[in-house]
Design a protein around this motif. Structure first.
Motif, PDB file in Angstrom:
ATOM      1  N   MET A  93       0.854  -1.195   0.000  1.00 12.80           N
ATOM      2  CA  MET A  93       0.000   0.000   0.000  1.00 12.80           C
ATOM      3  C   MET A  93       0.888   1.243   0.000  1.00 12.80           C
ATOM      4  O   MET A  93       1.822   1.362   0.768  1.00 12.80           O
ATOM      5  CB  MET A  93      -0.909   0.020   1.229  1.00 12.80           C
ATOM      6  CG  MET A  93      -1.864   1.184   1.255  1.00 12.80           C
ATOM      7  SD  MET A  93      -2.979   1.095   2.670  1.00 12.80           S
ATOM      8  CE  MET A  93      -3.914   2.579   2.427  1.00 12.80           C
ATOM      9  N   ILE A  94       0.579   2.127  -0.937  1.00 12.13           N
ATOM     10  CA  ILE A  94       1.386   3.342  -1.055  1.00 12.13           C
ATOM     11  C   ILE A  94       1.037   4.318   0.067  1.00 12.13           C
ATOM     12  O   ILE A  94      -0.136   4.540   0.384  1.00 12.13           O
ATOM     13  CB  ILE A  94       1.172   3.985  -2.441  1.00 12.13           C
ATOM     14  CG1 ILE A  94       1.701   3.040  -3.544  1.00 12.13           C
ATOM     15  CG2 ILE A  94       1.879   5.327  -2.523  1.00 12.13           C
ATOM     16  CD1 ILE A  94       1.445   3.569  -4.951  1.00 12.13           C
ATOM     17  N   LYS A  95       2.087   4.932   0.633  1.00 12.68           N
ATOM     18  CA  LYS A  95       1.904   5.922   1.702  1.00 12.68           C
ATOM     19  C   LYS A  95       2.603   7.208   1.307  1.00 12.68           C
ATOM     20  O   LYS A  95       3.532   7.211   0.471  1.00 12.68           O
ATOM     21  CB  LYS A  95       2.484   5.416   3.027  1.00 12.68           C
ATOM     22  CG  LYS A  95       1.890   4.108   3.518  1.00 12.68           C
ATOM     23  CD  LYS A  95       2.458   3.714   4.857  1.00 12.68           C
ATOM     24  CE  LYS A  95       3.935   3.336   4.733  1.00 12.68           C
ATOM     25  NZ  LYS A  95       4.178   2.183   3.859  1.00 12.68           N
ATOM     26  N   ILE A  96       2.139   8.315   1.914  1.00 17.95           N
ATOM     27  CA  ILE A  96       2.796   9.604   1.685  1.00 17.95           C
ATOM     28  C   ILE A  96       4.233   9.504   2.159  1.00 17.95           C
ATOM     29  O   ILE A  96       4.518   9.032   3.263  1.00 17.95           O
ATOM     30  CB  ILE A  96       2.060  10.735   2.429  1.00 17.95           C
ATOM     31  CG1 ILE A  96       0.669  10.950   1.827  1.00 17.95           C
ATOM     32  CG2 ILE A  96       2.852  12.036   2.379  1.00 17.95           C
ATOM     33  CD1 ILE A  96      -0.166  11.975   2.550  1.00 17.95           C
ATOM     34  N   GLY A  97       5.145   9.943   1.301  1.00 13.55           N
ATOM     35  CA  GLY A  97       6.571   9.876   1.617  1.00 13.55           C
ATOM     36  C   GLY A  97       7.279   8.743   0.910  1.00 13.55           C
ATOM     37  O   GLY A  97       8.514   8.740   0.844  1.00 13.55           O
ATOM     38  N   ASP A  98       6.492   7.762   0.360  1.00  8.88           N
ATOM     39  CA  ASP A  98       7.133   6.678  -0.396  1.00  8.88           C
ATOM     40  C   ASP A  98       7.721   7.227  -1.687  1.00  8.88           C
ATOM     41  O   ASP A  98       7.163   8.137  -2.320  1.00  8.88           O
ATOM     42  CB  ASP A  98       6.104   5.590  -0.738  1.00  8.88           C
ATOM     43  CG  ASP A  98       5.707   4.774   0.488  1.00  8.88           C
ATOM     44  OD1 ASP A  98       6.383   4.914   1.530  1.00  8.88           O
ATOM     45  OD2 ASP A  98       4.714   4.018   0.392  1.00  8.88           O
ATOM     46  N   ARG A  99       8.867   6.655  -2.078  1.00 11.70           N
ATOM     47  CA  ARG A  99       9.415   6.970  -3.400  1.00 11.70           C
ATOM     48  C   ARG A  99       8.939   5.885  -4.367  1.00 11.70           C
ATOM     49  O   ARG A  99       9.089   4.694  -4.107  1.00 11.70           O
ATOM     50  CB  ARG A  99      10.934   7.020  -3.343  1.00 11.70           C
ATOM     51  CG  ARG A  99      11.577   7.345  -4.702  1.00 11.70           C
ATOM     52  CD  ARG A  99      13.065   7.585  -4.547  1.00 11.70           C
ATOM     53  NE  ARG A  99      13.328   8.860  -3.892  1.00 11.70           N
ATOM     54  CZ  ARG A  99      13.336  10.034  -4.534  1.00 11.70           C
ATOM     55  NH1 ARG A  99      13.065  10.088  -5.850  1.00 11.70           N
ATOM     56  NH2 ARG A  99      13.593  11.140  -3.867  1.00 11.70           N
ATOM     57  N   VAL A 100       8.353   6.334  -5.487  1.00  9.88           N
ATOM     58  CA  VAL A 100       7.758   5.395  -6.462  1.00  9.88           C
ATOM     59  C   VAL A 100       8.369   5.614  -7.841  1.00  9.88           C
ATOM     60  O   VAL A 100       8.964   6.657  -8.142  1.00  9.88           O
ATOM     61  CB  VAL A 100       6.227   5.583  -6.514  1.00  9.88           C
ATOM     62  CG1 VAL A 100       5.588   5.276  -5.172  1.00  9.88           C
ATOM     63  CG2 VAL A 100       5.870   6.984  -6.980  1.00  9.88           C
TER      64      VAL A 100
END
Length: 350
Positions: A1-8
């Motif tokens: 699950m993507i979260k704020i602050g993840d680098r994608v």
């Protein structure tokens, strides 16, 4: 699950960045390296660097916290006080309480400012209070440096009655080796009538304005003002007359060395100068000088200080001229500046 602050990284396009927010359920806002945010479908993003929810740092940047050495704050020592104005006379405590009227021409209605004057080489821890029905009411406290004065408080005309009985307490000290002085604890009593009399306020060495000075200490000696009612005075006279007469051994007369001080300020000589010109006042002051000299003409070696004030020098010059013409053998000099400022002349009777 993507979260704020993840680098994608983008699946179907070149590029990627850091997740800064969401738009609805399916779109994320990705901040690319150029600083712009790009909306991208969540399913088209692959997380390449996850953020730890507790520290909000990428996983590879997380480190086990280590104990830090305590921070020691070192206070710089205060610079030692420089005793620049020390004098031999200043080794003895001289302390005054002073009242300066806001408007000396309106003594019936004016307010006052109270000051403490430290004319010595010592620091003073001080407390000034006044007597009330159930004890003492503090008015001011603090520390005053050597050879300075400090403003204590404003004294309202309507509250003047509260200042009839004053207590001054002081501890004298230096920041270097010094001679011990006893603790000062003085009770002063002011006759409130003095606040309504113009001659109570005189020129002095401590203020440009005229002021009422009350002596707390003078050359290490406490000052006590004796206030007797007429009944008490009569009782003392009766006791004196009833006492057995004694005949002490006669002593050789000692030369009088006490200095006679004569205040020539016109307000100290007269309660009112209404209708008098400057010349009239000058003649009256010179009349006092002549009268004092006549009364002391046989006191050889007697020292007389005529306090005339600084002013424009007219009275001083008149006094000097009088001695030059009428008493050329008398020794005339300026009086001690420390005691009288520049406004006094001392005469020695010959």
């Amino acid at each position: 699950m993507i979260k704020i602050g993840d680098r994608v990284r983008f699946l179907n396009a070149v590029g990627g960045g850091v997740v800064r927010g969401f738009q609805g359920k399916d779109i994320v806002l990705v901040e690319e390296d150029d600083g712009f945010e790009t909306p991208v479908l969540i399913r088209e993003c692959v997380v390449i660097e996850s953020v730890n929810s507790e520290t909000n740092l990428p996983e590879k940047q997380r480190q086990t916290p280590t104990a830090q050495a305590p921070i020691i704050i070192r206070e710089e020592p205060e610079p030692e006080y420089q005793y620049k104005d020390e004098t031999p006379e200043g080794e003895k405590l001289t302390i005054f309480l002073a009242f300066v009227p806001d408007n000396i021409k309106q003594l019936q209605t004016t307010n006052y400012t109270a000051f403490l004057i430290n004319d010595s080489n010592y620091f003073l821890h001080y407390t000034v209070s006044t007597s009330v029905a159930n004890g003492q009411k503090p008015r001011a406290q603090g520390t005053i440096e050597p050879n300075t004065k400090v403003e204590l408080c404003e004294v309202n005309k309507e509250k003047l009655n509260d200042w009839e009985k004053i207590r001054v307490q002081c501890i004298a000290f230096k920041t270097k080796t010094y001679t011990f002085k006893p603790i000062i604890d003085m009770d002063l009593r002011i006759s409130l009538v003095r606040f309504y009399k113009l001659h109570s306020f005189t020129e002095n060495d401590y203020f440009h304005e005229q002021a009422m000075l009350l002596t707390v200490m003078k050359n290490d000696n406490p000052y006590y003002e004796i206030n007797l009612t007429q009944e008490q005075a009569n009782e003392l006279l009766r006791n004196k007359s009833d006492a057995p007469k004694s005949f002490p051994k006669q002593k050789k007369p000692q030369p009088q060395s006490d200095i006679l001080e004569i205040d020539l300020h016109i307000n100290a000589l007269l309660d009112s100068t209404s209708g008098m010109s400057n010349n009239d006042m000058l003649e009256y002051q010179m009349g006092v000088v002549k009268k004092v000299l006549k009364e002391n003409k046989d006191q050889k070696g007697k020292k007389i200080v005529f306090i005339h004030g600084k002013g424009d020098g007219v009275l001083r010059n008149k006094i000097l001229q009088h001695f030059k013409l009428n008493h050329p053998n008398y020794y005339v000099q300026d009086a001690s500046f420390r005691e009288y400022g520049f406004g006094a002349t001392m005469v020695t009777v010959k």
